[in-house]
Design an enzyme around this catalytic site. Structure first.
Site, short mmCIF file in Angstrom:
data_model
loop_
_atom_site.label_atom_id
_atom_site.label_comp_id
_atom_site.label_asym_id
_atom_site.label_seq_id
_atom_site.Cartn_x
_atom_site.Cartn_y
_atom_site.Cartn_z
N TYR A 132 3.47 -15.33 -9.54
CA TYR A 132 3.18 -16.77 -9.58
C TYR A 132 3.76 -17.43 -10.84
O TYR A 132 3.78 -18.65 -10.94
CB TYR A 132 1.67 -17.03 -9.52
CG TYR A 132 1.02 -16.65 -8.20
CD1 TYR A 132 1.78 -16.50 -7.04
CD2 TYR A 132 -0.34 -16.44 -8.10
CE1 TYR A 132 1.20 -16.16 -5.83
CE2 TYR A 132 -0.93 -16.09 -6.90
CZ TYR A 132 -0.16 -15.95 -5.77
OH TYR A 132 -0.75 -15.60 -4.58
N LYS A 188 2.25 -1.67 -5.06
CA LYS A 188 3.18 -1.17 -4.04
C LYS A 188 4.26 -0.38 -4.77
O LYS A 188 5.45 -0.75 -4.78
CB LYS A 188 3.78 -2.34 -3.26
CG LYS A 188 2.78 -3.08 -2.38
CD LYS A 188 2.58 -2.41 -1.04
CE LYS A 188 3.80 -2.57 -0.17
NZ LYS A 188 3.63 -1.82 1.11
N ASP A 231 -1.33 -2.41 0.64
CA ASP A 231 -1.49 -2.65 2.09
C ASP A 231 -2.50 -1.66 2.68
O ASP A 231 -3.36 -2.04 3.48
CB ASP A 231 -0.14 -2.58 2.82
CG ASP A 231 0.68 -1.35 2.47
OD1 ASP A 231 0.35 -0.66 1.48
OD2 ASP A 231 1.66 -1.07 3.19
N ASP A 270 -5.09 -11.95 -5.23
CA ASP A 270 -5.40 -13.22 -4.56
C ASP A 270 -5.83 -12.92 -3.12
O ASP A 270 -6.86 -13.40 -2.64
CB ASP A 270 -4.12 -14.08 -4.59
CG ASP A 270 -4.39 -15.54 -4.31
OD1 ASP A 270 -5.56 -15.91 -4.12
OD2 ASP A 270 -3.42 -16.32 -4.30
N ASP A 289 -10.06 -12.50 -1.69
CA ASP A 289 -10.55 -13.37 -0.62
C ASP A 289 -11.04 -12.54 0.56
O ASP A 289 -12.09 -12.81 1.14
CB ASP A 289 -9.45 -14.32 -0.14
CG ASP A 289 -9.43 -15.62 -0.93
OD1 ASP A 289 -10.10 -15.67 -1.98
OD2 ASP A 289 -8.75 -16.57 -0.50
#
Ligand code: NAD
Length: 368
Positions: free
Chosen positions: A142, A192, A225, A249, A253
């Protein structure tokens, strides 16, 4: 020795309403458990703009830097939508996070027994769930450069860059290990590393920090993942999860909504330790200012009350008192008390914001 200082920034919309209930709880701990805080209040967001023409004054920023912990309600509202970008209420909150360098965002996913039925997962999968996601908040994709959209030949190309330095990874890893020591002593790091060099470095640095400083904590690694799959398959296998800004992020959530309503979700953002050893800290509910219900006594104060429980645990080393407060919340819910957000249209009469705060204080009385 002076009392620890607590700066309350109630903000806009339902912020002041839910914060009034937190004040009852703070007063309860001061009166009944000898936990005295020097509490002061100030303005943030639209309320600060109305009074001073800016969403956060330099004086308030200074007070925030000097406080042992900050408790924030919520900012924003339709009245302020027309303001210039830099004057919008949200800029006040972003300035606090940036100037205090709050790099570790803590989002618990905790399932209160009485609300397990609210989850989209089976009750046995979420019942008793208590996990903590630590998301790196100030770096990663970001913020990385280069970024932007440019033209290459005949088409546009969108670019963002995932970039992490060793020190950025090491400091958030330390936050996660410190938290784990106050919980079930287990950390799972997610990245990852199979396809991203920044993930390889992330895994290496977390492993190094663990070996050098936290070998008493159990550490595991998982690809992000696979982590998402495991969070929905059997979330109770985790204690603390530490991950980068982007994966955090998404995963925070996902984990938070395993357990139900927005009105129940607390959060914390922590920075570097101050001279007194406490981390710089801002505690706030995940929800916003809810202008659609503001001023009507309908807001659920539990997310903000649980944010104070996090402050007790993570800023003030009062884990047993944080447990007491969370147990009181659980007991009130078990009695069937519900604010409107926790009910369906045919579920009976909801309790008002103040009645929910009073009921939690009464359960605290009963805990003595
Ligand atoms: P919101 O979280 O304010 O509200 C979403 C929905 O959830 C609304 O229907 C609201 O009534 C309900 N809700 C939220 N908190 C509740 C509570 N404690 N009890 C009962 N119901 C609750 O999100 P939004 O509507 O997208 O945003 C409203 C304003 O809040 C905007 O100005 C937005 O920018 C701001 N916002 C601020 C923060 C923050 O201060 N950290 C976070 C998100 C949104």
């Amino acid at each position: 020795m002076s009392n620890p200082s607590l700066l309350i920034l109630a903000g806009d919309g339902i912020g002041p309403e839910v914060m009034a209930e937190v004040r009852k709880i703070i007063d309860w701990f001061s009166k009944n458990r000898g936990l005295a805080f020097d509490v002061s209040e100030d303005l943030v967001g639209g309320a600060a703009y109305d009074a001073h023409g800016t969403p956060l004054t330099d004086e308030t920023m200074q007070r925030a830097q000097e406080s042992d912990a900050i408790l924030l309600g919520a900012v924003g509202g339709p009245k302020y939508d027309v303001l210039d970008f830099n004057l919008k209420p949200e800029r006040g909150l972003l300035r606090l996070r940036k100037e205090m360098d709050l790099y570790a965002n803590l989002r618990p996913a905790q399932c209160f027994d009485a609300l397990a039925e609210f989850s989209s997962l089976k009750t046995e999968v979420v019942g008793g769930l208590d996990i903590m996601i630590v998301r790196e908040l100030t770096s990663g994709v970001y913020f990385g450069e280069p970024r932007g959209i440019h033209k290459e030949g005949n088409e546009r190309v969108g670019i963002n860059t995932q970039r992490y330095t060793e020190s950025e990874i090491a400091r958030v890893a330390r936050s996660a290990f410190e938290l784990a020591r106050k919980r079930d002593n287990r950390v799972c790091s997610m990245e990852k590393a199979n396809v991203m060099e920044s993930g390889v470095l992330w895994r290496d640095v977390v492993t190094e920090v663990h070996a050098a400083e936290y070998s008493d904590v159990e550490l595991s690694h998982m690809y992000a993942d696979a982590g998402a799959m495991q969070l929905t398959r059997w979330p109770k296998q985790f204690d603390v999860i530490v991950t980068d800004n982007l994966f955090g992020d998404l995963l925070s959530d996902l984990a938070a909504m395993l357990t139900g309503s927005l009105g129940m979700l607390p959060s914390a953002s922590l920075g570097a330790p101050m001279a007194n050893g406490r981390p710089k800290a801002l505690y706030e509910p995940v929800h916003g200012s809810a202008p659609d219900i503001a001023g009507q006594g309908k807001a659920n104060p539990i997310a903000c009350i649980l944010s104070f429980a996090m402050a007790l645990r993570y800023s003030f080393d009062q884990g047993a008192e944080a447990d007491r407060l969370e147990t009181a919340v659980n007991a009130v819910l078990a009695d069937g008390l519900r604010t409107a957000d926790l009910m369906g249209p045919n579920d009976g009469t909801p309790v008002a914001t103040a009645a929910m705060g009073d009921a939690i204080a009464a359960k605290l009385d009963a805990s003595l």
